[in-house]
Enzyme design. Structure first.
Site, PDB file in Angstrom:
ATOM      1  N   GLU A  60       0.813  -1.217   0.000  1.00 29.26           N
ATOM      2  CA  GLU A  60       0.000   0.000   0.000  1.00 29.26           C
ATOM      3  C   GLU A  60       0.846   1.266   0.000  1.00 29.26           C
ATOM      4  O   GLU A  60       0.498   2.250  -0.654  1.00 29.26           O
ATOM      5  CB  GLU A  60      -0.954  -0.013   1.200  1.00 29.26           C
ATOM      6  CG  GLU A  60      -2.153  -0.929   1.042  1.00 29.26           C
ATOM      7  CD  GLU A  60      -1.815  -2.398   1.261  1.00 29.26           C
ATOM      8  OE1 GLU A  60      -2.620  -3.261   0.867  1.00 29.26           O
ATOM      9  OE2 GLU A  60      -0.730  -2.683   1.825  1.00 29.26           O
ATOM     10  N   HIS A 130     -11.145  -6.049   8.515  1.00 29.14           N
ATOM     11  CA  HIS A 130     -11.885  -5.756   7.287  1.00 29.14           C
ATOM     12  C   HIS A 130     -13.176  -4.988   7.563  1.00 29.14           C
ATOM     13  O   HIS A 130     -14.134  -5.080   6.802  1.00 29.14           O
ATOM     14  CB  HIS A 130     -12.238  -7.049   6.543  1.00 29.14           C
ATOM     15  CG  HIS A 130     -11.055  -7.861   6.129  1.00 29.14           C
ATOM     16  ND1 HIS A 130     -10.408  -8.707   6.991  1.00 29.14           N
ATOM     17  CD2 HIS A 130     -10.391  -7.943   4.955  1.00 29.14           C
ATOM     18  CE1 HIS A 130      -9.394  -9.298   6.361  1.00 29.14           C
ATOM     19  NE2 HIS A 130      -9.362  -8.840   5.125  1.00 29.14           N
TER      20      HIS A 130
END
Length: 325
Positions: A60, A130
Site C-alpha cells: 500500500e 476488514h
C-alpha cells in the site's frame, strides 16, 4: 436512467472519467482482469487496456507513493486500497506527501488530480481487519477531502465530482451497501458538489446526522420515532472534510437537538468534532446535550458485530433521551 447497484454506479463513473481523460489510470491490488475483490473495476482493463488499468504489488505504501508521482506529473491517478483497514501502511504517503504537496511548493506543483478509492465499514462479518472506519485519522490532516456516498446515485455523482476536484480525495465506499443499494442512476455523467450536506428528510423536533452507510440507520430510527410523534430531520453529511457546518447549524437552530452517528469508535471520532463545533455555533438554541451514537472503543469484533454496530435501535434510544431530557 438505469437500475444500478453501488458497484455498477462506481464502475460507470470510472469508465466515463477514463473516456474523457486519456491520462486517467486505475491501479491497485487485483483491479485488472479480476476487477478487484468486490469487482468494482470489472471490465475496465478490457475497455482501456493494461497500460491504464493494472495490478500493483501488495504494497500500500508503494501504491500511494506511485500515485503521488503520477498525479504530480499530470496523470489522473485513481488507486484502490482493497480495504480501508489496509490504508495504514500508506498513511505516511497520504498525510505527509499527498496532503502537503501543494502547500510545501506554494502550488508550484500539486497532486490535486488524485482520488483514492477504498471500501470501509462493517456489516459483512469481516472481523477486525476488514471492518474499520478510519476517517477521523485523515480528517485531522489539512489538504485532504473525505467523501462518503450513501447509495448508488450518490456514489456515481460524488465520485465524478471527486475525479474533477483540484484537491486529493479519499473516497470511502460503504461495502455493506455495494450490492444492497440499488436505485435509478443516470447512465450519463453528472456530479454532486463536494463539501455540501444534503437534507434527506425534513423535520422539526430533532436533527439526525450521519454519513455513508450510517444514514440508513438514521432513516430506520426516524421511522420508529415517527410512531411516537417525533419529527426527525435527517442530514447526510456526504463530505466529512470539509464538512458543511452551515447546513447542520441551521438545522439544529431549528430543531434544538442533535444526534450524530458514526460507525467508527466513540473516542476521537469525527462525531466529536461535529458535536464540539455545533455546541459552539448553536449553544443558545440547544434544548438538550448533543448525542453521539458510535461504535465501541474496542477492536471490531467478529462474533459480536451486532452488539458493536451503532444500529437504528441505538439511534432511536438516543432520540428518546434527547427528546425527554
Amino acid at each position: 436512467m438505469a437500475k444500478m447497484n453501488m458497484l455498477q454506479a462506481i464502475n460507470s463513473a470510472l469508465a466515463i472519467a477514463m473516456e474523457e481523460n486519456e491520462n486517467a489510470c486505475v491501479f491497485g491490488e487485483d483491479v485488472g482482469a479480476f476487477g478487484g475483490v468486490f469487482r468494482a473495476t470489472s471490465g475496465l482493463q478490457e475497455k482501456f487496456g493494461k497500460d491504464r488499468v493494472f495490478n500493483t504489488p501488495l504494497v500500500e505504501q508503494g501504491i500511494l507513493g506511485f500515485a503521488n508521482g503520477l498525479a504530480a506529473q499530470g496523470t489522473l491517478a485513481i488507486p484502490e486500497i482493497q480495504f480501508a483497514d489496509y490504508i495504514f501502511p500508506a498513511f505516511d504517503q497520504i498525510v505527509n506527501e499527498t496532503a502537503k504537496f501543494r502547500f510545501r511548493s506554494g502550488n508550484e506543483f500539486n497532486v490535486g488530480n488524485l482520488v483514492i478509492r477504498t471500501p470501509y465499514g462493517g456489516g459483512i462479518h469481516g472481523g477486525l481487519y476488514h471492518s474499520q472506519s478510519p476517517e477521523a485519522y485523515f480528517a485531522h490532516t489539512p489538504g485532504l477531502k473525505l467523501v462518503f456516498p450513501r447509495n448508488a446515485y450518490q456514489a456515481k455523482g460524488l465520485l465524478a465530482a471527486s475525479l474533477e476536484s483540484n484537491d486529493p480525495v479519499i473516497f470511502f465506499e460503504p461495502k455493506r451497501l455495494y450490492r444492497a443499494s440499488v436505485g435509478d442512476v443516470p447512465e450519463g455523467k453528472y456530479t454532486i458538489p463536494l463539501g455540501k450536506a444534503e437534507i434527506v428528510q425534513q423535520g422539526t423536533d430533532i436533527t439526525l446526522l450521519a454519513w455513508g452507510a450510517q444514514v440508513e440507520m438514521l432513516e430506520k430510527a426516524a421511522e420508529m420515532a415517527s410512531k411516537d410523534g417525533i419529527s426527525c430531520e435527517i442530514i447526510d453529511l456526504r463530505t466529512v472534510a470539509p464538512w458543511d457546518v452551515e447546513t447542520v447549524s441551521q438545522s439544529v437552530i431549528k430543531t434544538g437537538r442533535l444526534v450524530v452517528s458514526q460507525e467508527a469508535p466513540l473516542t476521537g471520532g469525527f462525531a466529536s468534532e461535529i458535536a464540539a463545533t455545533i455546541q459552539d455555533e448553536c449553544f443558545l438554541h440547544l434544548e438538550s446535550p448533543i448525542e453521539r451514537v458510535c461504535g465501541l472503543d474496542t477492536p471490531y469484533p467478529l462474533a459480536h458485530e451486532k452488539e458493536y454496530m451503532a444500529d437504528h435501535l441505538k439511534v432511536y434510544e438516543a432520540i428518546k433521551r434527547s427528546i425527554n431530557y
